[in-house]
Design a protein around this motif. Sequence first.
Motif, PDB file in Angstrom:
ATOM      1  N   VAL A 149       0.266 -15.173  -8.091  1.00  0.00           N
ATOM      2  CA  VAL A 149      -0.840 -14.443  -8.718  1.00  0.00           C
ATOM      3  C   VAL A 149      -0.767 -12.982  -8.276  1.00  0.00           C
ATOM      4  CG1 VAL A 149      -3.328 -14.334  -9.042  1.00  0.00           C
ATOM      5  CG2 VAL A 149      -2.215 -16.544  -8.657  1.00  0.00           C
ATOM      6  N   ALA A 150      -0.775 -12.059  -9.254  1.00  0.00           N
ATOM      7  CA  ALA A 150      -0.699 -10.629  -8.978  1.00  0.00           C
ATOM      8  C   ALA A 150      -2.081 -10.009  -9.095  1.00  0.00           C
ATOM      9  CB  ALA A 150       0.273  -9.946  -9.938  1.00  0.00           C
ATOM     10  N   LEU A 151      -2.440  -9.181  -8.114  1.00  0.00           N
ATOM     11  CA  LEU A 151      -3.728  -8.492  -8.102  1.00  0.00           C
ATOM     12  C   LEU A 151      -3.523  -7.009  -7.889  1.00  0.00           C
ATOM     13  CD1 LEU A 151      -4.105 -11.309  -6.119  1.00  0.00           C
ATOM     14  CD2 LEU A 151      -6.473 -10.735  -6.660  1.00  0.00           C
ATOM     15  N   GLN A 152      -4.429  -6.203  -8.437  1.00  0.00           N
ATOM     16  CA  GLN A 152      -4.387  -4.749  -8.288  1.00  0.00           C
ATOM     17  C   GLN A 152      -5.781  -4.242  -7.941  1.00  0.00           C
ATOM     18  OE1 GLN A 152      -2.309  -2.445 -11.322  1.00  0.00           O
ATOM     19  NE2 GLN A 152      -3.869  -0.851 -11.213  1.00  0.00           N
ATOM     20  N   GLU A 153      -5.817  -3.293  -7.025  1.00  0.00           N
ATOM     21  CA  GLU A 153      -7.102  -2.737  -6.581  1.00  0.00           C
ATOM     22  C   GLU A 153      -7.780  -1.966  -7.703  1.00  0.00           C
ATOM     23  OE1 GLU A 153      -8.887   0.290  -3.141  1.00  0.00           O
ATOM     24  OE2 GLU A 153      -6.743   0.218  -3.583  1.00  0.00           O
ATOM     25  N   ILE A 154      -9.100  -2.100  -7.773  1.00  0.00           N
ATOM     26  CA  ILE A 154      -9.921  -1.361  -8.720  1.00  0.00           C
ATOM     27  C   ILE A 154     -10.845  -0.439  -7.920  1.00  0.00           C
ATOM     28  CG2 ILE A 154     -11.604  -1.504 -10.589  1.00  0.00           C
ATOM     29  CD1 ILE A 154      -8.868  -2.625 -11.305  1.00  0.00           C
ATOM     30  N   ARG A 155     -10.753   0.864  -8.189  1.00  0.00           N
ATOM     31  CA  ARG A 155     -11.588   1.838  -7.474  1.00  0.00           C
ATOM     32  C   ARG A 155     -12.944   1.964  -8.165  1.00  0.00           C
ATOM     33  NH1 ARG A 155      -7.842   5.366  -4.882  1.00  0.00           N
ATOM     34  NH2 ARG A 155      -6.396   3.975  -3.788  1.00  0.00           N
ATOM     35  N   SER A 202       0.853  -1.184   0.000  1.00  0.00           N
ATOM     36  CA  SER A 202       0.000   0.000   0.000  1.00  0.00           C
ATOM     37  C   SER A 202       0.892   1.239   0.000  1.00  0.00           C
ATOM     38  CB  SER A 202      -0.911   0.014   1.239  1.00  0.00           C
ATOM     39  OG  SER A 202      -1.709   1.181   1.268  1.00  0.00           O
ATOM     40  N   SER A 203       0.565   2.223  -0.847  1.00  0.00           N
ATOM     41  CA  SER A 203       1.403   3.410  -0.954  1.00  0.00           C
ATOM     42  C   SER A 203       0.534   4.628  -1.253  1.00  0.00           C
ATOM     43  CB  SER A 203       2.459   3.236  -2.046  1.00  0.00           C
ATOM     44  OG  SER A 203       1.846   3.034  -3.308  1.00  0.00           O
ATOM     45  N   TYR A 204       1.126   5.811  -1.028  1.00  0.00           N
ATOM     46  CA  TYR A 204       0.469   7.088  -1.303  1.00  0.00           C
ATOM     47  C   TYR A 204       1.378   7.926  -2.196  1.00  0.00           C
ATOM     48  CZ  TYR A 204      -3.031   6.227   2.341  1.00  0.00           C
ATOM     49  OH  TYR A 204      -4.059   5.719   3.094  1.00  0.00           O
ATOM     50  N   THR A 248       6.614  22.986  -2.926  1.00  0.00           N
ATOM     51  CA  THR A 248       5.554  22.848  -1.941  1.00  0.00           C
ATOM     52  C   THR A 248       4.756  21.595  -2.230  1.00  0.00           C
ATOM     53  OG1 THR A 248       3.592  23.901  -0.975  1.00  0.00           O
ATOM     54  CG2 THR A 248       3.954  24.243  -3.325  1.00  0.00           C
ATOM     55  N   SER A 249       4.356  20.904  -1.204  1.00  0.00           N
ATOM     56  CA  SER A 249       3.525  19.704  -1.330  1.00  0.00           C
ATOM     57  C   SER A 249       2.086  20.088  -1.002  1.00  0.00           C
ATOM     58  CB  SER A 249       4.010  18.609  -0.381  1.00  0.00           C
ATOM     59  OG  SER A 249       5.357  18.267  -0.675  1.00  0.00           O
ATOM     60  N   TYR A 250       1.180  19.782  -1.914  1.00  0.00           N
ATOM     61  CA  TYR A 250      -0.177  20.272  -1.743  1.00  0.00           C
ATOM     62  C   TYR A 250      -1.244  19.183  -1.784  1.00  0.00           C
ATOM     63  CZ  TYR A 250      -0.195  19.834  -6.862  1.00  0.00           C
ATOM     64  OH  TYR A 250      -0.089  19.363  -8.137  1.00  0.00           O
ATOM     65  N   ASN A 251      -0.877  17.942  -2.014  1.00  0.00           N
ATOM     66  CA  ASN A 251      -1.907  16.908  -2.058  1.00  0.00           C
ATOM     67  C   ASN A 251      -1.273  15.534  -1.808  1.00  0.00           C
ATOM     68  OD1 ASN A 251      -4.410  15.801  -2.298  1.00  0.00           O
ATOM     69  ND2 ASN A 251      -4.544  15.914  -4.519  1.00  0.00           N
ATOM     70  N   LYS A 252      -2.089  14.618  -1.296  1.00  0.00           N
ATOM     71  CA  LYS A 252      -1.645  13.250  -1.056  1.00  0.00           C
ATOM     72  C   LYS A 252      -2.787  12.311  -1.424  1.00  0.00           C
ATOM     73  CE  LYS A 252       0.381  10.193   2.452  1.00  0.00           C
ATOM     74  NZ  LYS A 252       0.822  10.073   3.857  1.00  0.00           N
ATOM     75  N   VAL A 253      -2.514  11.402  -2.351  1.00  0.00           N
ATOM     76  CA  VAL A 253      -3.545  10.512  -2.872  1.00  0.00           C
ATOM     77  C   VAL A 253      -3.091   9.062  -2.685  1.00  0.00           C
ATOM     78  CG1 VAL A 253      -4.870   9.833  -4.908  1.00  0.00           C
ATOM     79  CG2 VAL A 253      -4.249  12.229  -4.575  1.00  0.00           C
ATOM     80  N   LYS A 254      -4.014   8.231  -2.228  1.00  0.00           N
ATOM     81  CA  LYS A 254      -3.697   6.818  -2.042  1.00  0.00           C
ATOM     82  C   LYS A 254      -3.696   6.099  -3.375  1.00  0.00           C
ATOM     83  CE  LYS A 254      -4.977   2.657   0.497  1.00  0.00           C
ATOM     84  NZ  LYS A 254      -5.930   2.023   1.429  1.00  0.00           N
ATOM     85  N   ALA A 255      -2.621   5.393  -3.644  1.00  0.00           N
ATOM     86  CA  ALA A 255      -2.508   4.623  -4.877  1.00  0.00           C
ATOM     87  C   ALA A 255      -3.210   3.276  -4.702  1.00  0.00           C
ATOM     88  CB  ALA A 255      -1.039   4.406  -5.230  1.00  0.00           C
ATOM     89  N   PRO A 256      -3.633   2.646  -5.801  1.00  0.00           N
ATOM     90  CA  PRO A 256      -4.253   1.319  -5.681  1.00  0.00           C
ATOM     91  C   PRO A 256      -3.294   0.326  -5.046  1.00  0.00           C
ATOM     92  CG  PRO A 256      -4.620   2.244  -7.872  1.00  0.00           C
ATOM     93  CD  PRO A 256      -3.620   3.133  -7.191  1.00  0.00           C
TER      94      PRO A 256
END
Length: 240
Positions: free
Chosen positions: A192-198, A79-81, A94-102
């Motif tokens: 087996v590799a899996l990736q999150e789907i939003r 899990s990463s952002y 400047t850092s202005y946003n943080k979003v969670k990656a799948p």
Amino acid sequence: MAFANVTMPSIWDIPVAVGVPALLGQSIGAGVDASASTALAGVVQSWTINQAAKKWGIFNAANKNVLSAAHVHGIEYESSYAVSDAPLEDGGFTSYNKVKAPYNARVTLACDGSETGSSGIISSLTSLISGLTGSSGTAVRQDFLNTLESVVSDTNLYHVVTPERTYINANIVGYRWRRTSENGLTMLVAEVALQEIRKTAVSTFTNTAQPQGAASIQGGTVQGTTPSTAVQSAVAGVMA
């Protein structure tokens, strides 16, 4: 020099088990009982593995293990952002946003051709317990590989299930398998590799009209009119 006398025990404490030669005073019946006990312990262990498998693996929306012909050997979860930065003067930022990656997950499965994970005499004894027997080894491995090829090409959502937490809404994006002589050529180890789907997009438009079906709107200061006959004749003469 004289050695001290060592008193021999009246009763040997060497266990009666498979592979241990019977000593004087140990009956053949005890050895047979020990062999049966060891075999039964293998059956119980296989049953325990089969029950534990219900808490691990890749499950579909119907809560069914889609790769039940194999046992979970390991699970990796990542899990990463992502942090958005913007450059400023004098080399600053400047850092202005943080979003969670799948999230990404990898599930390692071992398929030895037996759904109970047993072999030899224990595999034959599993018929004594209902629900532990499976198809022949080759058929089980074929079904496992066919299922892998099927799920990696679909767009369904699956869940990575562990006893502590379930990671939902992931699609199988790839797999690889290997078999080596060290583990036995009949042992398939698949990763087996899996990736999150939003699933966040919601459609808010219903019964939309086509652009060519929209009515014309007169919004200018001078409205369009049909030219007179004289104007039409003059234009036709110029174009001739």
